[in-house]
Enzyme design. Structure first.
Site, PDB file in Angstrom:
ATOM      1  CG  ASP A   1     -44.437  56.661 -19.810  1.00  0.00           C
ATOM      2  OD1 ASP A   1     -43.777  56.436 -18.419  1.00  0.00           O
ATOM      3  OD2 ASP A   1     -44.446  55.733 -20.423  1.00  0.00           O
TER       4      ASP A   1
ATOM      5  N   GLY B   1     -45.101  48.241 -25.645  1.00  0.00           N
ATOM      6  CA  GLY B   1     -45.247  49.186 -25.282  1.00  0.00           C
ATOM      7  C   GLY B   1     -46.234  49.642 -23.935  1.00  0.00           C
TER       8      GLY B   1
ATOM      9  CG  PHE C   1     -50.159  53.883 -24.398  1.00  0.00           C
ATOM     10  CD1 PHE C   1     -51.035  54.791 -23.457  1.00  0.00           C
ATOM     11  CD2 PHE C   1     -48.925  54.451 -24.547  1.00  0.00           C
ATOM     12  CE1 PHE C   1     -51.054  55.794 -22.961  1.00  0.00           C
ATOM     13  CE2 PHE C   1     -48.475  55.965 -23.518  1.00  0.00           C
ATOM     14  CZ  PHE C   1     -50.131  55.942 -22.548  1.00  0.00           C
TER      15      PHE C   1
ATOM     16  CB  VAL D   1     -44.360  48.716 -30.693  1.00  0.00           C
ATOM     17  CG1 VAL D   1     -43.231  49.597 -32.340  1.00  0.00           C
ATOM     18  CG2 VAL D   1     -44.818  49.199 -29.866  1.00  0.00           C
TER      19      VAL D   1
ATOM     20  N   GLY E   1     -41.633  45.151 -29.449  1.00  0.00           N
ATOM     21  CA  GLY E   1     -42.265  45.359 -28.473  1.00  0.00           C
ATOM     22  C   GLY E   1     -43.521  45.441 -27.511  1.00  0.00           C
TER      23      GLY E   1
END
Ligand SMILES: *[C@@H]1O[C@H](CO)[C@@H](O)[C@H](O)[C@H]1NC(C)=O
Ligand SMILES: *[C@@H]1O[C@H](CO)[C@@H](O)[C@H](O)[C@H]1NC(C)=O
Ligand SMILES: *[C@@H]1O[C@H](CO)[C@@H](O)[C@H](O)[C@H]1NC(C)=O
Ligand SMILES: *[C@@H]1O[C@H](CO)[C@@H](O)[C@H](O)[C@H]1NC(C)=O
Ligand SMILES: *[C@@H]1O[C@H](CO)[C@@H](O)[C@H](O)[C@H]1NC(C)=O
Ligand SMILES: *[C@@H]1O[C@H](CO)[C@@H](O)[C@H](O)[C@H]1NC(C)=O
Ligand SMILES: CC(=O)N[C@H]1CO[C@H](CO)[C@@H](O)[C@@H]1O
Length: 639
Positions: free
Chosen positions: A448, A332, A334, A337, A330
């Site tokens: 977060d 993320g 930042f 991943v 996926g």
């Protein structure tokens, strides 16, 4: 350490750096200059036989007539002595260069593959091929050769993505055009402004589909074999591709800084000079390294006494099959991943951090080592990390049950999440956040928290991920004001979303939203679609005041086993957590107590924050501007 030693160390470091550059230029593993050949093992022709005579005539015919066209196929002879030959010049070269290139290739092909019935040679700007079999118009993607450049790129993962994207785009254009050839360039930014120049070309006898297949195989081969290089070529029988950071197809020559290996050839004086300098540097480097490690050892003795969980980019690249899209779990906030399998068979999740972070490698390493010392059963375990030039990666244990987010979104999976499991998940998250806020040796504000950052292990135990990210990116401590807002609308406390003010109470707010979502099965961010109220928080508050809170229980567990009193208490705590005024929200330690104590009377909640930002599920990443191709990625700025 005093300032004299500090400056000595700085000097040593610069020398180390110079030395590495010199070393790289000697040891660079790029292939030698052309020609490159591929000779068949299929068969040999008889010396002085008819096949050889036919081949000689064909080669001389092609040599003398090759300035007329960029691509040419012809055959000569009969039966088993028939020879098929073909040449292709890169489209950008002049008639004269093409002719010279084919003449050279004709000589090379016979000396490199003596008496082979099939052969191909690639020169700088052309390729020549012959065979006893008819290969015209037939695709052959076997035996591709790749060449790389001596110089390494600073951000290989991102660069490869740009290369892939650009070459795929060029392939589409070239395959459908009459010349089966196209060049193109793309601007991008890594450590400095750069332009990527690409070229793809197919034999003109290929169909559009075959051309595409050939180039796609070429792209895949080059990306598979060339990991770090600033430029590369792929030599295939039926097509050709090349990319560089300079306009090679417009006659530009390689900038000196890239040329490292290419120029070393045959220049013995320079080589000796380099080696002398290198040896001198080596002595200094040894001293420098000694001082450097001594300093590190003292400063961070504890961390380095343990096995340093540093992983090399090579290991990570092979664990993720070179960051293949099939391994992507996926995206993320930042960066992407990936799922990976380490050499010992352990399954891991690898999080790439966008290279926007200003933080230097050393600060990053220290920060990660600090965070790795945090151990709690409700935090995802950080197993290792990687710093390679501009790339930063974190390696986590792999969580087979995915995230709470996915669990809640999918009605089938949500239905299987019973009341007890939901309470256990909420309790676990609360304990994890409490540990971050108060119990660990570092004070960490997550900033977060949201269901997609809550991962579930095989037993459905919740594990908070991305903790420490705020620290890594902002590198500062609690109760601060920041211009860089990291968070997700719908879970961000109002004071944080609007003013950038954050404290442990902003995490309490996010926790409250997660709690309410978990027991109601609703999503705060999309609740307005149900038309009952603008947000889940507003609706929960309204029902609570009307004494009808229990109407909100997730319909998927309504008919099974749940306790209204427990539901009431959890909802009550949830509403206390999402109160508009940060000061009124309980601390995480009181939250943990309140969730467990059935007897304590809870204070009445005040009004929750009704509207926080725009309710998009948009991720707000750090407001750095990494841009690919002039498009600025991830820079949504809340007011
Ligand atoms: C490029 O990077 C790889 C991996 O870090 C390394 O093995 C290789 O030696 C480097 N090459 C040059 C020329 O720096
Ligand atoms: C091939 O022909 C050349 C001259 O025509 C001769 O010198 C040479 O010996 C021959 N080689 C063989 C293997 O027959
Ligand atoms: C190259 O050769 C082609 C075919 O003979 C001719 O049409 C073209 O003008 C030549 N180009 C140059 C630059 O000489
Ligand atoms: C040609 O092929 C034969 C095998 O058929 C081999 O023995 C011979 O050495 C080859 N000639 C050359 C010049 O390589
Ligand atoms: C390159 O991009 C294509 C899609 O355009 C993708 O299927 C492929 O996996 C990518 N290759 C690499 C090595 O990233
Ligand atoms: C490739 O093409 C797509 C769609 O045409 C475009 O959005 C993208 O920016 C292009 N990428 C590059 C690197 O040229
Ligand atoms: C078509 C063409 O230009 N053919 C020429 C190729 O070269 C030979 C000499 O090797 C000439 O005789 C042909 O006329």
């Amino acid at each position: 350490m005093d300032s004299y030693h500090e400056s000595l160390l700085k000097l040593m470091h610069s020398l180390l750096f110079c030395f590495l550059i010199v070393l790289a230029s000697i040891a660079a593993p790029s292939l030698a200059d052309p020609p490159y050949e591929l000779c068949s093992l299929d068969g040999n022709y008889a010396i002085n036989g008819t096949f050889e005579k036919n081949l000689i005539s064909l080669l001389s015919y092609m040599s003398s007539n090759s300035s007329a066209s960029r691509f040419y196929s012809t055959s000569f002879g009969d039966g088993t002595d028939r020879v098929y030959a073909q040449y292709m010049c890169l489209n950008y070269v002049t008639n004269g260069t093409c002719g010279d290139c084919i003449r050279l290739a004709s000589q090379h092909i016979r000396s490199l593959c003596p008496n082979d019935t099939e052969a191909i040679v690639w020169e700088e700007s052309c390729q020549l091929r012959y065979s006893s079999r008819d290969f015209f118009g037939r695709l052959d993607i076997s035996g591709n050769k790749w060449l790389d450049n001596a110089k390494n790129i600073s951000q290989p993962v991102r660069f490869r993505m740009i290369v892939n994207n650009t070459l795929q785009n060029l392939t589409r254009v070239a395959a459908s055009g009459p010349d089966k050839y196209v060049t193109g360039k793309v601007n991008f930014k890594d450590t400095s402004k750069n332009t990527l120049y690409g070229l793809v070309q197919c034999g003109r006898d290929l169909s559009a589909g075959d051309c595409r297949t050939c180039l796609e195989a070429a792209i895949s081969d080059v990306l598979k074999n060339v990991y770090f290089s600033v430029g590369a070529r792929l030599l295939s029988r039926s097509c050709y591709l090349r990319y560089e950071l300079y306009a090679f197809y417009e006659g530009a020559t390689e900038p000196a800084s890239n040329q490292a290996a290419a120029s070393g050839r045959g220049n013995k004086v320079v080589l000796i000079l380099i080696i002398t300098v290198a040896l001198a540097a080596m002595v200094l480097v040894l001293v420098a390294s000694f001082l450097y490690y001594l300093r590190r050892y003292h400063r961070d003795k504890k961390a380095y006494d343990q096995d340093l969980p540093f992983m090399s980019l090579r290991i990570i690249a092979s664990a993720t099959k070179n960051f293949s899209s099939s391994n992507k779990l996926g995206q993320g906030g930042f960066g992407p991943v990936y799922k990976g399998v380490l050499p010992d068979g352990k399954e891991v999740a690898i999080k790439m951090l966008s290279s926007c972070s200003e933080q230097g490698a050393e600060e990053f390493t220290n920060e990660v080592l600090l965070i790795m010392n945090l151990q709690h059963r409700n935090l995802v375990k950080l197993l290792g990390f990687c710093v390679d030039r501009e790339e930063r990666m974190l390696v986590y244990e792999f969580m087979p049950n995915g995230s709470l987010d996915v669990m809640l979104l999918d009605p089938n999976r949500r239905a299987k999440l019973n009341w007890r499991q939901r309470l256990d998940i909420i309790d676990g998250i609360a304990r994890g956040v409490l540990y971050l806020h108060e119990d660990s040796q570092l004070r960490i504000i997550h900033r977060d928290l949201k269901p997609s950052n809550i991962l579930l292990d095989t037993d459905m135990n919740p594990k908070i991920s991305d903790f420490g990210m705020a620290r890594i990116f902002a590198g500062n401590d609690a109760g601060a004001n920041t211009a860089t807002i990291v968070g997700t609308y719908g879970y961000m406390a109002p004071e944080y979303a609007m003013e950038g003010l954050y404290s442990t109470k902003s995490d309490v707010f996010s926790f409250g939203v997660i709690l309410l979502e978990t027991i109601t099965g609703e999503r705060n961010t999309t609740f307005h679609l149900s038309k009952r109220a603008p947000t889940l928080l507003a609706y929960a508050w309204q029902l609570w005041n009307e004494g009808k809170g229990q109407e909100l229980v997730d319909p998927l567990i309504k008919d099974s086993w749940w306790f209204p009193e427990e539901f009431n208490r959890y909802m009550h705590v949830g509403l206390l957590c999402v109160q508009e005024d940060a000061y009124d929200r309980p601390s995480m330690s009181s939250v943990v107590v309140m969730l467990k104590s059935e007897s304590t009377a809870l204070r009445n909640p005040d009004r929750p924050a009704f509207s926080v930002g725009r309710f998009t599920d948009q991720q707000v990443a750090s407001n750095c501007g990494c841009s690919i191709n002039g498009v600025t990625v991830s820079s949504i700025n809340p007011r």
